[in-house]
Design a protein around this motif. Structure first.
Motif, mmCIF file in Angstrom:
data_model
loop_
_atom_site.group_PDB
_atom_site.id
_atom_site.type_symbol
_atom_site.label_atom_id
_atom_site.label_comp_id
_atom_site.label_asym_id
_atom_site.label_seq_id
_atom_site.Cartn_x
_atom_site.Cartn_y
_atom_site.Cartn_z
ATOM 1 N N ASP A 170 6.853 8.068 -5.005
ATOM 2 C CA ASP A 170 5.543 8.275 -4.404
ATOM 3 C C ASP A 170 5.486 9.616 -3.684
ATOM 4 O OD1 ASP A 170 4.758 5.810 -5.259
ATOM 5 O OD2 ASP A 170 5.206 4.797 -3.362
ATOM 6 N N HIS A 171 6.608 10.053 -3.115
ATOM 7 C CA HIS A 171 6.619 11.250 -2.275
ATOM 8 C C HIS A 171 6.787 12.536 -3.071
ATOM 9 C CE1 HIS A 171 8.670 8.277 0.744
ATOM 10 N NE2 HIS A 171 7.363 8.102 0.722
ATOM 11 N N ALA A 172 7.284 12.426 -4.298
ATOM 12 C CA ALA A 172 7.717 13.613 -5.020
ATOM 13 C C ALA A 172 6.620 14.659 -5.174
ATOM 14 C CB ALA A 172 8.261 13.207 -6.394
ATOM 15 N N SER A 173 5.415 14.240 -5.488
ATOM 16 C CA SER A 173 4.366 15.208 -5.798
ATOM 17 C C SER A 173 3.225 15.213 -4.784
ATOM 18 C CB SER A 173 3.793 14.908 -7.196
ATOM 19 O OG SER A 173 3.265 13.579 -7.225
ATOM 20 N N ILE A 174 3.363 14.458 -3.706
ATOM 21 C CA ILE A 174 2.298 14.373 -2.710
ATOM 22 C C ILE A 174 2.783 14.981 -1.403
ATOM 23 C CG2 ILE A 174 0.744 12.838 -1.444
ATOM 24 C CD1 ILE A 174 1.031 10.833 -3.699
ATOM 25 N N SER A 216 2.318 -4.124 2.899
ATOM 26 C CA SER A 216 1.073 -3.864 2.158
ATOM 27 C C SER A 216 0.740 -2.386 2.047
ATOM 28 C CB SER A 216 -0.099 -4.588 2.841
ATOM 29 O OG SER A 216 -0.319 -4.061 4.151
ATOM 30 N N GLN A 217 1.493 -1.521 2.750
ATOM 31 C CA GLN A 217 1.168 -0.096 2.774
ATOM 32 C C GLN A 217 1.841 0.659 1.626
ATOM 33 O OE1 GLN A 217 -1.064 1.172 4.759
ATOM 34 N NE2 GLN A 217 -1.340 -0.777 5.875
ATOM 35 N N THR A 218 1.205 1.749 1.205
ATOM 36 C CA THR A 218 1.771 2.584 0.136
ATOM 37 C C THR A 218 2.904 3.441 0.689
ATOM 38 O OG1 THR A 218 0.273 4.441 0.558
ATOM 39 C CG2 THR A 218 -0.492 2.708 -0.958
ATOM 40 N N GLY A 219 3.704 3.939 -0.224
ATOM 41 C CA GLY A 219 4.827 4.772 0.180
ATOM 42 C C GLY A 219 4.406 6.034 0.902
ATOM 43 N N ILE A 220 3.350 6.694 0.424
ATOM 44 C CA ILE A 220 2.931 7.944 1.046
ATOM 45 C C ILE A 220 2.339 7.690 2.435
ATOM 46 C CG2 ILE A 220 0.639 7.977 0.014
ATOM 47 C CD1 ILE A 220 3.003 10.976 0.675
ATOM 48 N N ALA A 221 1.648 6.555 2.596
ATOM 49 C CA ALA A 221 1.109 6.213 3.915
ATOM 50 C C ALA A 221 2.243 5.958 4.895
ATOM 51 C CB ALA A 221 0.213 4.984 3.812
#
Length: 330
Positions: A170-174, A216-221
């Motif tokens: 999730d973090h790679a491109s954001i 429930s939260q996304t990886g980037i959040a």
């Protein structure tokens, strides 16, 4: 009455004589004290032309010495460490600066140039051996942080150091930016407020722990919330000295704001690491500490363990994260 009149000039003359004798005595004492201080002249040239001459000194613990540094070619700057807090500042070509010091604790100390002066600037170092009364030097101490990393089988030069990487994709491109609003609505496990835990983990680990408490939260959040938590923890830290160390010793390669774009970046065997949240996401803090103290194998980065104390090194690690969380560029 006549006797008092006669004695008055004698009293005045005696007083003047005593004052003159005292002044002469003080002057002789100061002259003697100055003669007892050993003066050592050190010439500085770029490393390609020989660096410091002499580059190795040996003095007795508590001995007072006067070191005179002369810049023979280009501008240099001199500091002495670790733990001495001595920085003579910039010495222009042809100029000389001196410092009088007495080091009580036996050990090995380093004088070094902290102004980029040539492509081989990192070699601008000299050593002061401060020996005990019996002529001995204490054995070199191993760094417990590096020892612990080695014992755990953690490669200091590895590509990453995070223990939990479930959200790495999730973090790679954001772009990761601190998200204080998200942090405010999440449940925060107590472990994330432990300085000891933080020193042996990476931001990705903190995001994973937050994910365990907030599934429930996304990886980037979660990464943004973890970044906000780490930035919050840095707000009360006094990092002025660390900022000065970075500016004088790191910025030439890594850039003033930690983007890997310093004036010497093109001269290193590998590109200097940028200090952004994305770049440091999986870097454990103790690995960053170890890299600073030991140097980066094959990267051209010298070791700074001979220059900085462990406390200064940890403060520098915090400052790298302050840079990373103060910018939003990837």
């Amino acid at each position: 009455m006549h006797l008092r009149f006669f004695l008055r000039p004698l009293t005045l003359a005696s007083g003047l004589f005593l004052i003159m004798a005292l002044l002469v005595s003080l002057n002789l004492g100061e002259h003697t004290a100055r003669r007892q201080v050993q003066t050592i002249d050190i010439t500085m040239s770029t490393a390609e032309q020989g660096g410091f001459t002499p580059a190795s000194l040996r003095i007795r613990a508590s001995q007072t010495v006067r070191l005179r540094f002369h810049a023979s070619d280009v501008a240099h700057a001199v500091a002495i460490g670790p733990g001495l807090a001595l920085d003579l500042g910039v010495i222009a070509p042809g100029e000389t600066k001196e410092v009088t010091l007495s080091i009580d604790r036996p050990g090995v100390y380093t004088f070094y140039c902290n102004l980029w002066c040539s492509p081989e600037h990192w070699r601008m170092r000299g050593v002061i051996d401060v020996f005990a009364v019996d002529g001995s030097l204490p054995p070199a101490n191993s760094d417990p942080v590096i020892v612990a990393l080695t014992a755990a089988g953690i490669d200091i030069d590895g590509a990453h150091g995070a223990q939990q990487t479930a959200h790495s994709a999730d973090h790679a491109s954001i772009l990761i930016t601190p998200d204080a609003a998200m942090l405010a609505v999440l449940e925060i496990p107590d472990i994330l407020r432990s300085p000891a835990w933080k020193r042996t983990h990476a931001l990705a680990d903190a995001a994973a722990v937050l994910g365990g408490a907030n599934p429930s939260q996304t990886g980037i959040a979660l990464a943004g919330a973890a970044a906000a938590l780490w930035r919050e923890q840095l707000q009360d830290a006094d990092l002025a000295d660390a900022a000065a160390l970075y500016a004088k010793n790191c910025a030439a390669c890594h850039g003033a704001t930690g983007r890997g774009d310093g004036i010497a970046a093109s001269l290193t065997p590998t590109s200097p690491a940028p200090f952004t949240a994305n770049a440091l996401l999986e870097k454990r803090l103790d690995v960053l500490y170890a890299k600073i103290r030991r140097g980066g194998m094959g990267t051209g980065m010298p070791n700074f363990g001979a220059l900085f104390t462990p406390e200064e090194t940890w403060a520098l690690v915090d400052y790298l994260w302050l840079l990373a969380l103060s910018e939003t560029s990837p």
